[in-house]
Design an enzyme around this catalytic site. Structure first.
Site, PDB file in Angstrom:
ATOM      1  N   LYS A  65      40.941  30.240  28.690  1.00  0.00           N
ATOM      2  CA  LYS A  65      42.076  31.082  29.073  1.00  0.00           C
ATOM      3  C   LYS A  65      42.280  30.944  30.575  1.00  0.00           C
ATOM      4  O   LYS A  65      41.603  31.562  31.379  1.00  0.00           O
ATOM      5  CB  LYS A  65      41.786  32.545  28.707  1.00  0.00           C
ATOM      6  CG  LYS A  65      43.039  33.374  28.337  1.00  0.00           C
ATOM      7  CD  LYS A  65      44.066  33.503  29.443  1.00  0.00           C
ATOM      8  CE  LYS A  65      43.681  34.563  30.441  1.00  0.00           C
ATOM      9  NZ  LYS A  65      44.762  34.792  31.461  1.00  0.00           N
ATOM     10  N   GLU A  80      31.115  35.579  37.641  1.00  0.00           N
ATOM     11  CA  GLU A  80      31.135  35.182  39.058  1.00  0.00           C
ATOM     12  C   GLU A  80      32.276  35.958  39.678  1.00  0.00           C
ATOM     13  O   GLU A  80      33.451  35.696  39.404  1.00  0.00           O
ATOM     14  CB  GLU A  80      31.317  33.671  39.195  1.00  0.00           C
ATOM     15  CG  GLU A  80      30.977  33.144  40.575  1.00  0.00           C
ATOM     16  CD  GLU A  80      32.183  33.047  41.477  1.00  0.00           C
ATOM     17  OE1 GLU A  80      32.385  33.993  42.285  1.00  0.00           O
ATOM     18  OE2 GLU A  80      32.919  32.062  41.380  1.00  0.00           O
ATOM     19  N   CYS A 102      36.214  32.772  46.847  1.00  0.00           N
ATOM     20  CA  CYS A 102      35.272  33.870  46.614  1.00  0.00           C
ATOM     21  C   CYS A 102      34.184  33.929  47.677  1.00  0.00           C
ATOM     22  O   CYS A 102      33.657  35.006  47.973  1.00  0.00           O
ATOM     23  CB  CYS A 102      34.657  33.758  45.229  1.00  0.00           C
ATOM     24  SG  CYS A 102      33.860  32.172  44.897  1.00  0.00           S
ATOM     25  N   GLU A 139      37.184  43.104  49.550  1.00  0.00           N
ATOM     26  CA  GLU A 139      37.554  41.687  49.528  1.00  0.00           C
ATOM     27  C   GLU A 139      39.066  41.553  49.665  1.00  0.00           C
ATOM     28  O   GLU A 139      39.828  42.061  48.844  1.00  0.00           O
ATOM     29  CB  GLU A 139      37.097  41.036  48.223  1.00  0.00           C
ATOM     30  CG  GLU A 139      37.345  39.541  48.180  1.00  0.00           C
ATOM     31  CD  GLU A 139      36.832  38.901  46.905  1.00  0.00           C
ATOM     32  OE1 GLU A 139      36.316  37.774  46.970  1.00  0.00           O
ATOM     33  OE2 GLU A 139      36.959  39.525  45.830  1.00  0.00           O
TER      34      GLU A 139
END
Length: 500
Positions: A197, A272, A306, A404
């Site tokens: 996906k 993750e 990330c 973040e």
């Protein structure tokens, strides 16, 4: 504010691909959805529509999972000789390499990253993932162990390493093809079947990859591809009782939702997730190397990484000079559309992401931080651009230091000694990565031990390799990708004990 260049025309191959009817790959065939809903994907460099993608229905999910289940249970992949599976995975890597230019262009226009980076980073690293993990297909062995509590020879005991089953692979939009490869390659090597996906913003390379799966000789149903929204298609996959494992890369908040949802069926889950990676500059650094390294750590891929080095800790003795150098490097970066040869930094992936990043910068202004360079978008342009931004005069309680941002924004602060900077580096709910810059090998190893992160780089940042495990501490995730640990996440351990 400089005028941005125009986006060059797409190649004939890419135009041809974009003109195809978008479908789903289920059981080895491109098929229409059972529904009529679509999701728009846009070129971040211009805001123009690229394609209308299928928003898969629950019935589409059921069809894809059933196909993967059949392909797993009947042994067409799991029962294939491991050397043959290895050859097919290697053939897939060769095909990606043969179509590298087309895939790099699709990645660039779909994500917004400069074509140069897509062709030199994303595509080669995706190929490397398949080539490295292919080798594990023939090397995943169990072992023999005599029971310690029984007389010698009374039992024969051994351990089997078996493929886990049907895996749902949910990948993000920042490195679409590479992140897909990080999950597809080990899952294929382990013998799993799967449903991929891709992120709704960046599904084009995943769909093109579907053609290559078929060309490589992958049996029908081993890899199925569903496009659509995460909150519908992704959620349905996580809930599905015939999905044995979920592998997700994305935000920490979504990772928590997946963990809670998957608990109902006790699926295996690897995550993750987010990061707020510290970049630590000691007083003995080579200033030119350190300046370039700190700038690249945050501005590569417009900060949509990330492991982006979004917290810059510089020793007080070098802080002013270092931050001035990073600000200068930021101001010289040439923003531009993804396919323009001069572009050094592209737009953010969407208007929503641009607005989100700009809101963080505004919060820093409101809370009293200093914007040394950048801090603005391009309101006169339809693309989703944000200037590379350096912020100083920050404290630990500011949003820009805690959360973040996922954009080209770095916050810089001073420190005086080793213990202090280790505390600062660990003062985060995240623990994905960090980098330490110093000529002192003792300091390097001390900080590598003190900093709580899954990856510590020394005098470099964002270096990844298919052979090395990657993942996070704390709320940056669970499990590891890449290396042997990555493929083991797609296996089950079975103990067999036979009385003799």
């Amino acid at each position: 504010m400089a005028t941005l260049a125009a986006q060059p025309d797409f190649s004939e191959k890419v135009r041809g691909f974009l003109n195809r009817e978008t479908q789903l790959l289920i059981d080895g065939k491109w098929v229409a959805s059972t529904g009529s809903k679509t999701v728009e994907t846009h070129d971040p460099s211009t805001g123009k529509l690229l394609a209308n993608l299928v928003d898969a229905t629950d019935e589409d999910v059921n069809r894809a999972v059933a196909a993967a289940r059949r392909a797993f249970d009947d042994g067409r992949w799991t029962g294939m000789p491991s050397a043959q599976r290895e050859r097919i995975i290697l053939r897939l890597a060769d095909l990606i390499e043969q179509h590298a230019e087309e895939l790099a262009e699709l990645e660039a226009i779909d994500n917004g990253k400069p074509h140069f980076f897509a062709s030199h980073v994303d595509i080669p690293n995706a190929i490397a993932q398949f080539r490295y993990q292919a080798g594990w297909a023939t090397k995943l062995n169990g072992g023999h162990s005599a029971p310690s509590s029984a007389p010698e020879g009374a039992f024969h005991a051994y351990v089997r390493r078996e493929p886990l089953g049907v895996a749902a692979l949910i990948v993000p939009w920042n490195f679409p093809l590479l992140m897909a490869a990080l999950k597809l390659a080990p899952a294929l090597a382990a013998g799993c079947t799967m449903i991929l996906k891709p992120a709704e913003q960046t599904s084009l390379t995943a769909l093109r990859l579907g053609d290559l799966f078929q060309e490589a000789g992958l049996p029908d149903g081993v890899v199925n591809i569903l496009t659509g929204l995460g909150e519908t298609v992704g959620d349905a996959l996580v809930r599905h009782p015939d999905v044995d494992k979920v592998a997700f890369t994305g935000s920490t908040n979504v990772g928590k939702i997946i963990t809670r949802t998957a608990a109902d069926t006790l699926k295996r889950v690897t995550l993750e997730l987010g990061g707020k990676s510290p970049v630590i500059m000691m007083p003995d650094v080579d200033m030119e190397q350190a300046t370039g390294g700190a700038a690249n750590a945050i501005f590569f891929n417009a900060g949509q990484v990330c492991v982006a080095g979004s917290r810059l800790y510089a020793h007080r003795s070098i802080f002013d000079k270092l931050v001035e150098g990073v600000a200068s490097a930021a101001s010289k970066l040439k923003l531009g559309p993804s396919l323009h040869s001069d572009s050094q930094m592209g737009p953010l992936v969407s208007s929503e992401q641009r607005d989100r990043v700009l809101s963080y910068i505004e919060s820093a202004r409101t809370q009293g931080a200093s914007i040394l360079t950048g801090g603005q978008g391009h309101s006169d342009h339809d693309g989703y651009f944000v200037q590379p931004t350096v912020i100083a005069d920050v404290n630990r309680d500011m949003k820009v230091m805690r959360e973040e941002i996922f954009g080209p924004v770095v916050c810089a602060t001073r420190f005086d000694d080793l213990d202090e900077v280790a505390r600062h580096a660990n003062d985060s709910e995240f623990g994905l990565a960090a980098s330490v810059w110093t000529k002192d090998v003792s300091v390097m190893h001390k900080l590598a031990a003190k900093v709580k992160a899954g990856t510590i780089w020394g005098n470099c940042h964002s270096m990844i390799d298919a052979s090395l495990p990657f993942g996070g501490y704390k709320q940056s995730g669970t499990g590891r990708e890449q290396g042997l640990e990555g493929v083991m996440n797609y296996t089950e351990t079975k103990t067999v004990i036979i009385a003799l």
